[in-house]
Design a protein around this motif. Structure first.
Motif, PDB file in Angstrom:
ATOM      1  N   TYR A  47      38.399  30.021  38.540  1.00 40.22           N
ATOM      2  CA  TYR A  47      37.142  30.165  37.813  1.00 40.22           C
ATOM      3  C   TYR A  47      37.293  31.270  36.756  1.00 40.22           C
ATOM      4  CZ  TYR A  47      32.257  31.311  36.930  1.00 40.22           C
ATOM      5  OH  TYR A  47      31.067  31.580  36.321  1.00 40.22           O
ATOM      6  N   LEU A  48      36.840  30.958  35.514  1.00 43.08           N
ATOM      7  CA  LEU A  48      36.926  31.916  34.413  1.00 43.08           C
ATOM      8  C   LEU A  48      35.834  32.950  34.578  1.00 43.08           C
ATOM      9  CD1 LEU A  48      38.163  32.853  31.760  1.00 43.08           C
ATOM     10  CD2 LEU A  48      36.572  31.313  30.575  1.00 43.08           C
ATOM     11  N   VAL A  49      36.244  34.181  34.886  1.00 42.68           N
ATOM     12  CA  VAL A  49      35.291  35.260  35.115  1.00 42.68           C
ATOM     13  C   VAL A  49      34.912  35.904  33.784  1.00 42.68           C
ATOM     14  CG1 VAL A  49      34.964  37.470  36.259  1.00 42.68           C
ATOM     15  CG2 VAL A  49      36.188  35.634  37.423  1.00 42.68           C
ATOM     16  N   THR A  50      35.852  36.312  33.079  1.00 42.73           N
ATOM     17  CA  THR A  50      35.635  36.943  31.769  1.00 42.73           C
ATOM     18  C   THR A  50      36.955  36.890  31.019  1.00 42.73           C
ATOM     19  OG1 THR A  50      34.858  38.927  30.625  1.00 42.73           O
ATOM     20  CG2 THR A  50      36.211  39.278  32.558  1.00 42.73           C
ATOM     21  N   LYS A  51      36.944  37.491  29.898  1.00 42.56           N
ATOM     22  CA  LYS A  51      38.144  37.484  29.084  1.00 42.56           C
ATOM     23  C   LYS A  51      38.290  38.838  28.398  1.00 42.56           C
ATOM     24  CE  LYS A  51      40.582  34.995  25.419  1.00 42.56           C
ATOM     25  NZ  LYS A  51      40.559  33.855  24.507  1.00 42.56           N
ATOM     26  N   VAL A  52      39.479  39.415  28.520  1.00 44.08           N
ATOM     27  CA  VAL A  52      39.775  40.677  27.840  1.00 44.08           C
ATOM     28  C   VAL A  52      40.286  40.319  26.437  1.00 44.08           C
ATOM     29  CG1 VAL A  52      41.119  42.790  27.830  1.00 44.08           C
ATOM     30  CG2 VAL A  52      40.298  41.834  29.997  1.00 44.08           C
ATOM     31  N   VAL A  53      39.554  40.822  25.470  1.00 42.19           N
ATOM     32  CA  VAL A  53      39.915  40.560  24.078  1.00 42.19           C
ATOM     33  C   VAL A  53      40.417  41.858  23.453  1.00 42.19           C
ATOM     34  CG1 VAL A  53      39.131  39.757  21.835  1.00 42.19           C
ATOM     35  CG2 VAL A  53      38.211  38.737  23.923  1.00 42.19           C
ATOM     36  N   GLY A  97      53.768  40.773  13.972  1.00 42.71           N
ATOM     37  CA  GLY A  97      54.991  40.306  14.604  1.00 42.71           C
ATOM     38  C   GLY A  97      55.017  40.626  16.090  1.00 42.71           C
ATOM     39  N   HIS A  98      56.210  40.992  16.561  1.00 37.99           N
ATOM     40  CA  HIS A  98      56.343  41.327  17.979  1.00 37.99           C
ATOM     41  C   HIS A  98      55.526  42.556  18.335  1.00 37.99           C
ATOM     42  CE1 HIS A  98      59.349  38.479  19.478  1.00 37.99           C
ATOM     43  NE2 HIS A  98      59.844  38.491  18.233  1.00 37.99           N
ATOM     44  N   ASN A  99      55.321  43.429  17.349  1.00 41.05           N
ATOM     45  CA  ASN A  99      54.531  44.629  17.637  1.00 41.05           C
ATOM     46  C   ASN A  99      53.078  44.291  17.937  1.00 41.05           C
ATOM     47  OD1 ASN A  99      56.808  46.212  17.159  1.00 41.05           O
ATOM     48  ND2 ASN A  99      56.359  46.378  14.975  1.00 41.05           N
ATOM     49  N   ALA A 100      52.619  43.114  17.502  1.00 39.58           N
ATOM     50  CA  ALA A 100      51.237  42.707  17.755  1.00 39.58           C
ATOM     51  C   ALA A 100      51.150  41.609  18.809  1.00 39.58           C
ATOM     52  CB  ALA A 100      50.585  42.240  16.456  1.00 39.58           C
ATOM     53  N   TRP A 101      52.267  41.313  19.446  1.00 41.59           N
ATOM     54  CA  TRP A 101      52.268  40.272  20.486  1.00 41.59           C
ATOM     55  C   TRP A 101      51.814  40.942  21.785  1.00 41.59           C
ATOM     56  CZ3 TRP A 101      57.152  37.088  22.237  1.00 41.59           C
ATOM     57  CH2 TRP A 101      56.704  35.932  22.920  1.00 41.59           C
ATOM     58  N   LEU A 102      50.613  40.616  22.178  1.00 42.50           N
ATOM     59  CA  LEU A 102      49.971  41.316  23.288  1.00 42.50           C
ATOM     60  C   LEU A 102      50.198  40.570  24.593  1.00 42.50           C
ATOM     61  CD1 LEU A 102      46.588  42.325  21.633  1.00 42.50           C
ATOM     62  CD2 LEU A 102      48.731  43.591  21.726  1.00 42.50           C
ATOM     63  N   SER A 103      50.312  41.348  25.624  1.00 43.52           N
ATOM     64  CA  SER A 103      50.386  40.797  26.979  1.00 43.52           C
ATOM     65  C   SER A 103      49.414  41.573  27.858  1.00 43.52           C
ATOM     66  CB  SER A 103      51.817  40.888  27.531  1.00 43.52           C
ATOM     67  OG  SER A 103      52.241  42.236  27.588  1.00 43.52           O
ATOM     68  N   TYR A 104      48.858  40.890  28.831  1.00 42.26           N
ATOM     69  CA  TYR A 104      47.798  41.439  29.682  1.00 42.26           C
ATOM     70  C   TYR A 104      48.327  41.507  31.111  1.00 42.26           C
ATOM     71  CZ  TYR A 104      44.959  40.205  25.632  1.00 42.26           C
ATOM     72  OH  TYR A 104      44.450  40.095  24.374  1.00 42.26           O
ATOM     73  N   HIS A 105      48.081  42.642  31.755  1.00 47.26           N
ATOM     74  CA  HIS A 105      48.586  42.869  33.106  1.00 47.26           C
ATOM     75  C   HIS A 105      47.508  43.578  33.915  1.00 47.26           C
ATOM     76  CE1 HIS A 105      52.623  42.096  31.435  1.00 47.26           C
ATOM     77  NE2 HIS A 105      52.196  42.848  30.414  1.00 47.26           N
ATOM     78  N   VAL A 106      47.448  43.223  35.195  1.00 45.55           N
ATOM     79  CA  VAL A 106      46.528  43.928  36.105  1.00 45.55           C
ATOM     80  C   VAL A 106      47.191  45.236  36.493  1.00 45.55           C
ATOM     81  CG1 VAL A 106      45.328  43.852  38.305  1.00 45.55           C
ATOM     82  CG2 VAL A 106      45.525  41.788  36.908  1.00 45.55           C
ATOM     83  N   LEU A 107      46.534  46.299  36.121  1.00 44.74           N
ATOM     84  CA  LEU A 107      47.101  47.613  36.400  1.00 44.74           C
ATOM     85  C   LEU A 107      46.602  48.145  37.735  1.00 44.74           C
ATOM     86  CD1 LEU A 107      48.971  49.687  35.119  1.00 44.74           C
ATOM     87  CD2 LEU A 107      46.963  50.806  34.145  1.00 44.74           C
ATOM     88  N   GLN A 108      45.337  47.869  38.029  1.00 47.63           N
ATOM     89  CA  GLN A 108      44.736  48.364  39.278  1.00 47.63           C
ATOM     90  C   GLN A 108      43.607  47.425  39.646  1.00 47.63           C
ATOM     91  OE1 GLN A 108      42.956  52.339  39.232  1.00 47.63           O
ATOM     92  NE2 GLN A 108      44.516  52.987  40.637  1.00 47.63           N
ATOM     93  N   ALA A 109      43.461  47.123  40.925  1.00 46.35           N
ATOM     94  CA  ALA A 109      42.415  46.214  41.395  1.00 46.35           C
ATOM     95  C   ALA A 109      41.903  46.698  42.747  1.00 46.35           C
ATOM     96  CB  ALA A 109      42.928  44.782  41.491  1.00 46.35           C
ATOM     97  N   GLY A 138      45.475  36.148  32.552  1.00 42.43           N
ATOM     98  CA  GLY A 138      46.408  35.378  31.730  1.00 42.43           C
ATOM     99  C   GLY A 138      47.316  36.307  30.938  1.00 42.43           C
ATOM    100  N   LEU A 139      48.629  36.055  31.004  1.00 42.25           N
ATOM    101  CA  LEU A 139      49.581  36.967  30.380  1.00 42.25           C
ATOM    102  C   LEU A 139      49.354  37.066  28.882  1.00 42.25           C
ATOM    103  CD1 LEU A 139      52.112  38.750  30.664  1.00 42.25           C
ATOM    104  CD2 LEU A 139      53.501  36.698  30.288  1.00 42.25           C
ATOM    105  N   ARG A 140      49.034  35.961  28.255  1.00 40.35           N
ATOM    106  CA  ARG A 140      48.871  35.957  26.811  1.00 40.35           C
ATOM    107  C   ARG A 140      47.421  35.783  26.381  1.00 40.35           C
ATOM    108  NH1 ARG A 140      53.065  38.665  25.442  1.00 40.35           N
ATOM    109  NH2 ARG A 140      55.009  37.762  26.223  1.00 40.35           N
ATOM    110  N   THR A 141      46.604  35.169  27.237  1.00 44.58           N
ATOM    111  CA  THR A 141      45.222  34.904  26.820  1.00 44.58           C
ATOM    112  C   THR A 141      44.280  36.022  27.197  1.00 44.58           C
ATOM    113  OG1 THR A 141      44.756  33.733  28.891  1.00 44.58           O
ATOM    114  CG2 THR A 141      45.647  32.436  27.060  1.00 44.58           C
ATOM    115  N   GLY A 142      44.599  36.817  28.231  1.00 41.17           N
ATOM    116  CA  GLY A 142      43.693  37.862  28.691  1.00 41.17           C
ATOM    117  C   GLY A 142      42.524  37.340  29.511  1.00 41.17           C
ATOM    118  N   GLU A 143      42.580  36.056  29.888  1.00 35.98           N
ATOM    119  CA  GLU A 143      41.483  35.483  30.676  1.00 35.98           C
ATOM    120  C   GLU A 143      41.599  35.942  32.136  1.00 35.98           C
ATOM    121  OE1 GLU A 143      41.779  31.342  30.143  1.00 35.98           O
ATOM    122  OE2 GLU A 143      40.935  31.364  28.091  1.00 35.98           O
ATOM    123  N   VAL A 144      40.471  36.426  32.644  1.00 41.28           N
ATOM    124  CA  VAL A 144      40.404  36.878  34.037  1.00 41.28           C
ATOM    125  C   VAL A 144      39.818  35.740  34.862  1.00 41.28           C
ATOM    126  CG1 VAL A 144      39.470  38.593  35.600  1.00 41.28           C
ATOM    127  CG2 VAL A 144      40.103  39.252  33.270  1.00 41.28           C
TER     128      VAL A 144
END
Length: 932
Positions: free
Chosen positions: A586-592, A599-611, A620-626
């Motif tokens: 289920y799509l909870v929210t999205k980190v934008v 280029g690669h400097n703007a290629w963003l990846s999303y990671h759970v740091l603490q939960a 989502g690694l590339r979408t930021g969808e939670v």
């Protein structure tokens, strides 16, 4: 002494009869300038007015460099007057030898433009030589038997002068025996002959001494004498006789020394010693004596030295045959030298230009030269040729003079100099040739514009470069020489503002290095274009342009920036609700987040740091969808805190964090208590420790309370049995304060609930009561600000007052739980997908909370409704007309407004004694103010 274009008559002085005005650009002279001078003229004497005869002014003499040239330079030109002057001693006899006509050929050369004129100087003879005999004394032996009239040829005198100044007559000293007869030679000239006019008598006079004088016709006349000594001998009356009076022979000039030429022969009719004949040269020049030798006994003539036609074409010699009786006779020997092709042509460079411009037109004269071949006839005819594949040709002028002219376009850049080989060949049977090589250097003209090494330039420079660093270098070449080939660089155009161009870049005029004048920022300026110009220093200057595109490369100097979830006005994190029945995925929210880099400097990846609950959510690694990773369990807390890290792809990577507050609730009303209650700990271990400490504290407090209540009840029951039903004289106040884990620093709607439990346990419903002073208000621990208190503590009232004063709270409106499409502003309002389709506006939830608080503030003074319109609570303006208070539960019955005497409740429900059917019709109702 003057110049003349024609020969004057021999009797008069030679004057200049036809002075010509010479055309400066006429390619060749039509006539020759003639001057006539006597020999032995003093040095510095004027031969003729050369400049005047050539039509030149006095200024032109030096300006056009008038000069004369010859094999042996006997003359020069006066630089001031332009007169032709005598430079060296002029001896006609030495220069022209035996030639009767003595002419000297000169060439007058002028420049600017280059031209040549032919001059002939005729050297006239003067009587500077007296006749001279070969010997000082002539010895003769004459027999006394010689008859009268017998002649004896005497040695001739030689006078190198010509014409009137040459030998003209002989004179003999007076005597009675001999007379003098002058006879003419077949080749010209005269010779004396001694004739006996009286019979000799040896016994009377055995010797005779005479004087022979040779005279010329000069003015004054000159003479030479010789002593004649005559011995009278006995009779030998027959002289020798030659077989020929004149011997002629032709001899090639290439015969070797020792070659037999001819044999002369004489006979004598006498006998004995009087018939013995000896041969000898008589009055022969030294040149002939050295070349030929004569055998006195045989009369054979042989060559003694090599012959040279170019020196002497013919030899004429007198030979004498004498017998023992002193009788003699003479003959003439003429030897003709035949020319052979034994001399190669000579090439004499008369003038050569020292500056030949590469833009010279065809036909320009660059040099003058002449040829000479000492051979005669065909052997002396010369033709000239040039080496091949050169832009020059030869024009024949006159008298073996030639002009070297251009015959094509010149290009110094392709051929800076030419080695021109001139070959001269004669027309002999065995042709001889000679050649000379001259170097013609081409002078540069600015006819080539600079050429860049590349058609365009692209420079890559990383941003944040140090000011003054070189970012590119352009290079142009110019094949011209000197200033024509020296290139300087400049910036002539750019797509940057002209006023700010100099603050961005500059170029070195000498090297073409482009320097950055400031540090570039890829995020502000990604590329710009310059137009560089290379200009030479010629006159006129030539130039070329080239484009330089500067690409500013990106560096990882910008950290990601989180756009959603955004922080509240007070810096706290907002919350999102999640249905309790949300399924995995289920799509909870999205980190934008965005990154200003590229280029690669703007290629963003999303990671759970603490939960709070690891494994409950995934990002989502590339979408930021939670999304939910699993369903909510019974042991999972309703509040979840999720710390998401956003990293870019740079080296080293930069990151930012976003805090998500997630509440599992099916409605907003259900979510509010969870938001105001205990914030979820971020660390499960810390949460467990916290719960253990709280449980231990609560057990201890409850145990003490139970002991105290038991003692109090025991005492009251023993003292007043009738009061056993009201043993709980006060309300047990259980205050739950907001307890936050140490790392929780963000939240939305921070408040605390003060729960009061009445003594009547049969009615376990909760009521929000008025504030009492002994229960202090809960403060906002997150913001550490006492002004954020929303709800107050519950007062300590008696059980009876509780029963009589407050009614039972109405159950919540079932319409509070609206459908999924009606839920305003939550991230779970729509089913998302991994592609990143975003739900409703991210600020809906926050705005809804803000309006609820604003409405609560208005209700505090009891004079306002809850919204902009009746029954709308201000939500219809945000979510549409269909969203009214019928979709919102009546929260007023549960809210106590601190500092007022009003308690919001459901008035209609109290009057009717039943639960309200909906949220419509809820009104404010003032509550009773209880005494402490």
């Amino acid at each position: 002494m003057g110049g003349s274009c024609t020969q004057r008559r021999p009797a008069g002085r030679r004057q200049v009869l036809f002075p010509f005005l010479l055309l400066l650009f006429y390619p060749a002279l039509c006539e020759q300038i003639r001057y006539s001078i006597p020999e032995e003229l003093a040095k510095g004497s004027v031969v003729g007015h050369l400049a005047k005869d050539l039509g030149l002014s006095v200024l032109d003499v030096s300006a056009r460099k008038l000069r004369v040239s010859a094999e042996k330079l006997l003359f020069n030109v006066d630089a001031e007057s332009g007169d032709l002057l005598v430079k060296e001693r002029i001896d006609r006899e030495q220069i022209c030898k035996e030639r009767r006509r003595c002419e000297l050929q000169l060439e007058a050369v002028v420049e600017n433009p280059l031209n040549i004129f032919h001059i002939i100087v005729v050297v006239e003879d003067i009587n500077d030589h007296a006749p001279q005999f070969h010997k000082d004394e002539i010895s003769l032996e004459i027999s006394e038997s010689v008859s009268l009239g017998t002649g004896t040829i005497l040695e001739s005198a030689k006078d190198p002068d010509i014409s009137m100044n040459s030998l003209s007559k002989y004179q003999l000293s007076p005597n009675e025996y001999f007379s003098l007869v002058v006879k003419d030679n077949p080749e010209g000239g005269k010779y004396p002959e001694l004739v006996l006019k009286k019979i000799l008598d040896r016994e009377t006079q055995s010797a005779h001494h005479l004087v022979l004088t040779a005279l010329d016709s000069g003015d004054p006349p000159r003479s030479g004498t010789v002593q004649i000594r005559i011995l009278v001998v006995d009779a030998n009356d027959n002289p020798p006789v030659f077989s020929q009076d004149v011997y002629k022979v032709s001899l090639p000039e290439d015969v070797p020394p020792g070659t037999f030429v001819l044999r002369v022969s004489a006979t004598d009719q006498d006998e004995g010693v009087n018939a013995e004949i000896t041969y000898s040269f008589l009055g022969v020049a030294d040149t002939a004596r050295h070349v030929f030798s004569l055998d006195s006994a045989t009369g054979n003539i042989i060559t003694h030295q090599p012959l040279d036609y170019e020196d002497v074409e013919r030899y004429a010699m007198d030979l004498e045959a004498k017998d023992r009786g002193s009788l003699s006779t003479q003959c003439k020997v003429i030897i003709e030298v035949l020319d052979e092709n034994d001399n190669s042509p000579e090439i004499i460079i008369t003038s050569l230009s020292d500056q030949i411009l590469e833009d010279s037109r065809p036909g320009m004269v660059v040099g003058l030269f002449k040829t000479r071949d000492r051979d005669s006839k065909e052997n002396g005819e010369v033709t000239c040729n040039l080496s091949r594949d050169i832009p020059f040709k030869i024009h024949s002028s006159s008298n073996n003079y030639y002009k070297l002219v251009t015959d094509g376009a010149l290009d110094r850049e392709q051929t800076p100099e030419y080695n021109v080989t001139i070959t001269a060949t004669d027309r002999g049977k065995s042709p001889l040739s000679s050649s000379v090589t001259i170097t013609l250097r081409i002078t540069d003209v600015n006819d080539n514009a600079p050429v860049f090494n590349q058609a365009f330039y692209v420079a890559h420079v990383a941003e944040n470069n140090p000011p003054g660093a070189s970012i590119a270098q352009v290079s142009a070449s110019d094949p011209d020489l000197g200033p024509n080939g020296r290139v300087s660089y400049s910036i002539v155009a750019s797509d940057l503002e002209p006023s700010t161009l100099s603050s961005y870049v500059s170029v070195s005029a000498e090297s073409g290095v482009v320097f950055a004048q400031r540090a570039f920022d890829h995020e502000q300026l990604r590329a710009f274009e310059l137009t560089l110009q290379a200009r030479d220093h010629g006159s006129p200057a030539l130039s070329a342009n080239v484009s330089l595109r500067v690409l500013v490369g990106d560096r990882n100097d910008n950290a990601p920036r989180v756009l959603y979830p955004a922080l509240g006005p007070d810096g706290s994190a907002l919350f999102d609700t999640v249905p309790r029945a949300a399924q995995p995925g289920y799509l909870v929210t999205k980190v934008v987040a965005v990154d200003a880099d590229s280029g690669h400097n703007a290629w963003l990846s999303y990671h759970v740091l603490q939960a709070s609950e690891p494994g409950l959510f995934s990002v989502g690694l590339r979408t930021g969808e939670v999304r939910t990773a699993r369903a909510l369990g019974d042991r999972d807390a309703a509040r979840q805190r999720l710390l998401v890290a956003v990293r870019d792809g740079g080296q080293p990577p930069l990151s930012a964090t976003a805090t998500l507050l997630l509440v599992f609730a099916d409605s907003l009303q259900e979510a509010l208590p969870d938001l105001s209650d205990h914030p979820e700990p971020t660390d499960p271990q810390a949460e467990l420790q916290f719960y253990l400490v709280v449980a231990l504290a609560l057990i201890s407090v409850l145990f003490l309370l139970v002991v105290i209540l038991a003692i109090v009840l025991r005492l009251r029951c023993s003292s007043s049995p009738s009061a056993a039903g009201g043993c709980f004289g006060s309300v047990l106040c259980s205050k739950s304060g907001p307890e936050i884990p140490p790392n929780y620093s963000e939240g939305t709607l921070p408040y605390a609930n003060n729960l009061c439990v009445p003594g009547n346990q049969t009615n376990p419903e909760f009521n929000f009561l008025t504030s009492v002073e002994h229960c202090p208000a809960t403060q906002d621990i997150l913001n550490k600000d006492s002004s954020s208190v929303l709800l107050a503590s519950v007062s300590n009232l008696s059980v009876e007052a509780d029963k009589n004063t407050f009614k039972q709270q109405a159950p919540p409106n079932t319409d509070w739980r609206f459908s999924q499409a009606q839920r305003p502003g939550t991230s779970g309002s729509q089913n998302g997908d991994e592609t990143g389709t975003w739900p409703n506006n991210q600020f809906d939830t926050e705005m809804l909370q803000a309006m609820i608080l604003a409405s609560a503030s208005e209700a505090a003074d009891g004079s306002s409704t809850l919204g902009g319109g009746a029954g709308t609570m201000g939500l219809s303006a945000r979510y549409g007309p269909q969203f009214t208070l019928q979709h919102v539960p009546d929260y007023r019955q549960n809210v106590y407004i601190p500092g007022s005497n009003a308690t919001l409740t459901n008035a209609a429900g109290k009057r009717d004694g039943k639960a309200p059917a909906g949220g419509n019709g809820n009104k404010k109702k003032s509550g009773k103010k209880e005494k402490k």
